[in-house]
Design a protein around this motif. Structure first.
Motif, short mmCIF file in Angstrom:
data_model
loop_
_atom_site.label_atom_id
_atom_site.label_comp_id
_atom_site.label_asym_id
_atom_site.label_seq_id
_atom_site.Cartn_x
_atom_site.Cartn_y
_atom_site.Cartn_z
N LEU A 84 0.84 -1.19 0.00
CA LEU A 84 0.00 0.00 0.00
C LEU A 84 0.88 1.24 0.00
O LEU A 84 2.04 1.21 0.38
CB LEU A 84 -0.90 0.00 1.24
CG LEU A 84 -1.90 -1.14 1.34
CD1 LEU A 84 -2.71 -1.00 2.62
CD2 LEU A 84 -2.82 -1.19 0.14
N ALA A 113 -3.49 -0.23 -4.52
CA ALA A 113 -3.56 0.80 -3.50
C ALA A 113 -4.26 2.07 -3.99
O ALA A 113 -4.41 3.03 -3.24
CB ALA A 113 -2.15 1.17 -3.02
N GLU A 158 -4.59 4.37 -0.88
CA GLU A 158 -4.73 3.71 0.41
C GLU A 158 -3.34 3.46 0.98
O GLU A 158 -2.49 2.88 0.32
CB GLU A 158 -5.46 2.38 0.22
CG GLU A 158 -5.87 1.75 1.53
CD GLU A 158 -6.56 0.42 1.34
OE1 GLU A 158 -6.90 0.08 0.18
OE2 GLU A 158 -6.74 -0.29 2.34
N GLU A 178 -0.79 2.34 4.45
CA GLU A 178 -0.80 1.40 5.58
C GLU A 178 -1.55 2.00 6.74
O GLU A 178 -2.29 1.34 7.44
CB GLU A 178 0.63 1.05 6.01
CG GLU A 178 1.46 0.40 4.94
CD GLU A 178 1.04 -1.03 4.65
OE1 GLU A 178 0.31 -1.62 5.46
OE2 GLU A 178 1.42 -1.56 3.60
N SER A 180 -5.50 2.33 6.09
CA SER A 180 -6.27 1.12 5.81
C SER A 180 -6.90 0.56 7.08
O SER A 180 -7.84 -0.19 7.04
CB SER A 180 -5.42 0.07 5.14
OG SER A 180 -4.42 -0.36 6.03
#
Lengths: 220, 93
Positions: free
Chosen positions: A3, A72, A95, A97, A100
């Motif tokens: 991501l 991502a 998106e 880490e 998310s």
């Protein structure tokens, strides 16, 4: 599954990115003279945008590179209103880490004025020719469709397949939006009675009542 | 496959897509694919103050995996048909 944005430095002498050819990654589109804007800032100008079957790569003319995998990219759109951003561009949300799992403020991708790449949630791509925007949008759509979530693919396991309903068309990449799936309410030839579970209740309260000769409703 | 089939029936209707990052976008459903990727037209952001950057966007592509909810129009839902269809789907029939 990666991501967020990451730096990309695997660039050949001719300026083209080295791709994961062994994994089947292929170049789909190249846009020269495209600017990148990460988060609230405009970034180095200009550079070259490379769309591959897996990710978006942008390399500045000075050799600085950034990439984000299509898995991502949460959404992408054409942005033309000068009040939202001075130049017509492809607006994307990324998106990360951090985002998310939790709530996060989209604007906190900078700390002490330094851009934190892993926290950037908005990215704009400004092509030198705004007339290319619609094509670029379509290219993003096509590439995004090539990159479903790995967990989404496992849902297609045999346990969920309904044999004779014509789902074989689903894997035909040329027309993923129209298939022979039965519309809601139409079962075709299927008989659904076999799927209705018979209710077994062994409670005495549901037994038929005893008929008492002396208590007929209209009896004497 | 149930939702793919169901959303295909909703193409052309107005829906609101709420993403997992809380962004909510209202628009006309243009198309949907097997991964429930959604293309919307004539979009507008529901909470414009929170997401000002989305204001100028008129069409967008939303990745299926980031959708939390798709809010449906009242007249777009036939409860009985949907009820039957979900029951069949759950029983694998």
């Amino acid at each position: 599954m990666v991501l967020g944005l990451y730096t990309f430095a695997d660039i050949a002498a001719d300026g083209a990115p080295r791709l994961e050819a062994a994994d089947g990654e292929e170049l789909v589109r190249v846009d020269r003279a495209a600017e990148l804007a990460l988060g609230p800032r405009a970034l180095k100008a200009p550079g070259t945008l490379f769309l591959t079957t897996r990710r978006v790569i942008w390399v500045s003319d000075g050799g600085e590179g950034y990439a984000v995998d299509f898995v991502a990219v949460s959404l992408h759109a054409v942005s033309r209103d000068p009040e939202a951003y001075p130049y017509p561009c492809i607006y994307t949300q990324i998106e990360t880490e951090a985002s998310s799992g939790e709530e996060s403020d989209v604007s906190d991708s900078e700390t002490n004025g330094e851009l934190e790449l892993s926290k950037v949630t908005e990215m704009r791509i400004i092509p030198s020719d705004p007339g290319q925007l619609d094509e670029l949008f379509e290219a993003f759509c096509n590439c995004a469709e090539l990159n479903p979530d790995p967990s989404a693919e496992s849902d297609e396991e045999p346990g969920w397949v309904h044999g004779d309903e014509g789902y074989e068309d689903m894997t035909d990449g040329s027309d993923t939006e129209f298939s022979d799936v039965n519309p809601i309410g139409q079962t075709g030839e299927q008989d659904i009675t076999h799927a209705v579970i018979k209710l077994q209740i062994n409670d005495q309260r549901f037994e038929d009542a005893e008929i008492d000769e002396e208590s007929h409703i209209n009896g004497n | 496959m149930l939702f793919f089939s169901y959303f295909k029936e909703l193409v052309g209707k107005e829906v609101t897509v709420e993403l997992k990052n809380d962004l909510a976008i209202r628009g006309t459903l243009h198309s949907v694919d097997q991964y429930l990727n959604i293309k919307l037209e004539n979009t507008c952001v529901v909470d414009q103050d929170k997401y000002p950057h989305m204001l100028s966007v008129r069409n967008c592509f939303i990745r299926g995996s980031v959708v939390r909810y798709v809010l449906l129009p009242q007249d777009g839902v036939d409860i009985d048909i949907l009820h039957d269809a979900t029951r069949r789907e759950a029983r694998g029939g």
